[in-house]
Structure formats: C-alpha cells, structure tokens
Design a protein around this motif. Structure first.
Motif, PDB file in Angstrom:
ATOM      1  N   ASN A 152      37.498  69.043  58.566  1.00 38.18           N
ATOM      2  CA  ASN A 152      37.333  67.617  58.861  1.00 38.18           C
ATOM      3  C   ASN A 152      36.800  67.407  60.273  1.00 38.18           C
ATOM      4  O   ASN A 152      35.897  66.594  60.498  1.00 38.18           O
ATOM      5  N   GLN A 179      28.969  64.841  62.352  1.00 42.47           N
ATOM      6  CA  GLN A 179      28.516  63.486  62.033  1.00 42.47           C
ATOM      7  C   GLN A 179      28.227  62.702  63.321  1.00 42.47           C
ATOM      8  O   GLN A 179      27.183  62.004  63.437  1.00 42.47           O
ATOM      9  N   LYS A 223      33.326  68.295  60.452  1.00 49.66           N
ATOM     10  CA  LYS A 223      32.516  67.259  59.812  1.00 49.66           C
ATOM     11  C   LYS A 223      32.324  66.082  60.752  1.00 49.66           C
ATOM     12  O   LYS A 223      31.206  65.560  60.955  1.00 49.66           O
TER      13      LYS A 223
END
Lengths: 218, 247
Positions: free
Chosen positions: A157, A164, A160
């Motif tokens: 996560n 991002q 990510k």
C-alpha cells in the motif's frame, strides 16, 4: 476277543516245555519269594497279596499251566500306587524349579514386559501431548503468516501511495509546464493579434486615403 | 480265587501283547528308602528342558521380541491370564506357582508322548512321563493344597477357617471333606489321564503298528495339554476361592 484267544494259545503252549524245566524255574522263584516278602509286607495289601502268592506258589508247584512263574513276579511288582520317597523328592524338585523359573523367567520377563508396557503408554501419552504442541505451533505459524501478509500488504500500500504521489506530482508539473507554455503561446498570439490589428489600422487609413484619392478625382 | 487268576491271566496277556510295563519301577535306594528312579530321571530331563529353554529365550530380552522370547512372552501372558481370571486382582505373587505347575505338567505330559524314552533301556521298568507316576501327581496336588491354605491364612488369618461354616454350619463335614477331595481329584485326574493315554497308545501300537495309532497319539497330545491347563486352572481357582472375601 483277540486277547482271549491269544491268552488261551499262550497258556496252552507252556506245559509241553515246562516238565523239563521244573527244577530251574522253581529255584529262582524261591529266591524271588524271599526277596518279595519283605517288600510286600510294606504294602497295605499284605494279607491279600501274601495269600495270593501262597496260592500262586502252590499252583506253580502243582500245575504250571495255571500260573507261570513270571506272572508271580509281575503281579508282585505291579505297584501302581506305590508311594515312597519319590513324592517328597518331586515336591522339592518342583519347589526348586519354581524358585529357579521365578528367578530366570517369570520375574525378569514379567518386569521387562511391564516396563515396556508402561514405556509404550508413556510414549502414547507423549504423542497426545505433542499433538497439542503441534496445534500451538500451527497457530504460531498461522500468526506469523498473518503478520507477514499484513506487513507485505502494508508495504504494498505504501509503495502504491508513494508511486501514485510521485506520478501525480509529475503529472501536475507537466500540467503546469503545459499551462505556462499555453499561456505564453496565447499571450504571443494576442500580441501578434494586436500588432497585426495596429498594422491593419494604419494600412486601413492609408488604403482609405488612397481610395478617397482615387474615387474623388481631385 | 479262580476269578482272580483269570483276571490276572488276561492282564498278563495284555502286558505281553502291549509290552507296556504298568506299575513297574526302577528302584534306587536312598538311605534305606526306595525311590522310583525312572520318575526322577525323566523329571530331571523335564526340568532341564524348562530351565534351559527359559535361560536361552529370556537371557537378553529385546524391546521388539524375536522367536524364542516371543513364545515365552506369549506363555507368560497366558499364565498371567489364567491366574488373573481365577484369582483376581491379587494374582501377582501366585504367577510363579501356577506357571510352574502348568509348565512342569505340560512339558512332562508331552515328553511322555514326544521324547523317545523307550530307546534308553532300564534294568527294570521303563522311562515315561513323570506325571505317569502317582507320586508326582500327589506331590503336586499336596503342594496345591498347601498353597491354598497358605493363601487363605495369609490373607485372612484364622478367620479363614470361618469358611467351613460359611453358608450354614450343617455343611461343616462337607466343607472339611472338600479339603481331602480337592487334592485327591487333582492328583487322580492327572495320573489316570496320562497313564490311560500312554496305555492306549502303546496297546494300539502293538496291535496295529501303522497309521491307526496316529489319531490317538494326537488325541493324547491334546489330552495332555488340556490336563496341564486343568490342573493349573483348578489350582488357581482353589487359591482364588480361599482368598476371596465372603462379606
């Protein structure tokens, strides 16, 4: 039936020889009697056997056909219920055998078997305990796996999010750049527009003077 | 007297046919007493067989038993089982007695049937199973009597004699009589069975030497085993009976 027949045949045959052998057979018989009388006196059947022996000897002396001397010997010695020192000796032997077998067989092997039994039972109990242990270990392993999975998912996560963010940042930068360029281009365009409008204005004035000059002849 | 002579004659003929020597003994003199040497000799052989095989098999017990040890473990389990069913939970101290009774009688009986004793010639009489002699069986039966008296007395003290008037004092004579009938029946059952068995085999062999006696021989082996088991089981039952409490 066969016995009886054989008995009769056996009984018939001796007398033919016996006449010649009266003297030799009667002599050992007397000696046998001398030996046998004290032995018989020990037994409980004293009166019966001694009377039987008397009649037997009488019969043997008078007519050998009725009772051969060998028969007297067999009857005298056929002692089925002859109790003597053998009995206590066998008792002693048996007791010794019992002690010896107990020492070398019953006790050691019995103890050995009992020990083995208890050892096997212990091991079986141990196996049950380890099954609990295995459960615990399995639970531990499951917990570890869970933690690892959580960790991994958290890391994922995080990655990510980071990627991002980066991507968004880059995107924003690019957008800004593009916007700036656009603005610049638009500004330039506007400038050019104004310039061209200015030049057009001057040209329009010139052109209108020219047109006026040409149309209005002086 | 004529009848006696006739019966004697038929007996004599039976002996001649079968060649068996019933009630004939090979005597030894020990300190003025007579002993039946053939019984002692065969009992020594039986004892030697028992001790030798036990030593060989149990010398070095393994956790996973092999042939000999396996067999002896099986025998011990069997003896323990017999003792336990007859005596109950306190059978432990009696295992050697019951076991020795069973093994000694069993090996004795089978030795009479299986070992070729007749090869060895004695001056008088012949070698046969030790249980073939009334002295042996009476000795074992008397030991059994002593054993169950000891069991009862050691368990209950003098209260043991209370069992003589147990259901009702009227049965006192019968209860006392039982103490005599027990060893008597024990010894005569064994003695008669083994003697009769050997006689039957010998007579049959002398009549029909081939094939026909074989089933009887097997029957004899079976009877011998059963007799050993019966003797041991009854001895255990008597011991258990005298130990059990009558509340």
């Amino acid at each position: 039936m066969a016995n009886v027949i054989m008995a009769s045949s056996k009984l018939i045959s001796p007398p033919s020889i016996s006449i010649s052998s009266v003297a030799p057979t009667s002599r050992p018989k007397i000696s046998l009697l001398q030996v046998s009388v004290p032995k018989i006196s020990k037994t409980q059947l004293q009166s019966l056997s001694s009377s039987a022996l008397k009649t037997l000897s009488l019969a043997a002396a008078t007519s050998l056909a009725l009772a051969p001397p060998s028969l007297a010997v067999e009857i005298e010695k056929a002692a089925l219920f002859d109790f003597n020192l053998t009995l206590p000796i066998i008792m002693g032997e048996f007791l010794l055998l019992m002690v010896a077998l107990d020492k070398i067989y019953f006790t050691p092997l019995g103890n050995f078997m009992d020990e083995r039994d208890s050892a096997i039972k212990e091991k079986l109990g141990g196996v049950k305990d380890t099954s609990e242990e295995v459960k615990k270990l399995e639970e531990q392993a499951a917990a570890v796996m869970k933690a690892a999975r959580a960790e991994i998912s958290a890391a994922l996560n995080k990655m990510k999010k980071e990627t991002q963010l980066e991507v968004e940042q880059k995107l924003a930068e690019e957008k800004k750049k593009l916007d700036a360029e656009l603005q610049e281009a638009l500004a330039k365009l506007e400038e050019q527009k104004i310039e061209s409008i200015k030049s057009l204005d001057s040209q329009i004035a010139n052109l209108s003077q020219d047109i006026v000059k040409k149309v209005l002849p002086l | 007297m004529n009848f006696l002579l006739c019966s004697i004659n038929t007996l004599k003929v039976l002996y001649d046919i079968s060649g068996v020597e019933v009630g004939q003994h090979f005597y030894w003199q020990i300190g003025g007493f007579q002993v039946h040497a053939q019984v002692l000799i065969t009992s020594w052989v039986v004892i030697a067989i028992l001790l030798g095989s036990a030593i060989l098999a149990v010398r070095n017990p393994q956790t996973i038993p092999t042939d000999g040890q396996n067999f002896f473990e099986y025998v011990l389990e069997f003896i323990r089982d017999v003792s336990k069913t007859q005596i109950g939970e306190e059978y432990g101290p009696w295992v050697p007695f019951i076991g020795t009774l069973f093994l000694f009688i069993f090996v004795s009986n089978w030795s009479g049937a299986l070992l070729p004793w007749k090869i060895i010639e004695l001056p008088h009489g012949e070698l046969a199973a030790p249980t073939n002699d009334i002295n042996t069986t009476v000795a074992l039966a008397l030991l059994t009597s002593v054993a169950y008296f000891y069991a009862g007395l050691s368990k209950k003290g003098l209260g043991y004699f209370g069992k003589y008037i147990q259901p009702t004092p009227i049965l006192l004579p019968i209860n006392i009589l039982e103490d005599f009938t027990k060893p008597l029946s024990l010894s005569f059952r064994l003695f008669g069975n083994i003697l009769a068995d050997e006689l039957v085999v010998v007579v049959l062999v002398s009549l029909v030497p081939l094939v026909v006696p074989i089933p009887v021989m097997f029957l004899g082996l079976f009877t011998s085993g059963i007799q050993a088991l019966i003797f041991a089981t009854l001895a255990a039952a008597y011991i258990g009976e005298s130990m059990e409490g009558h509340h």
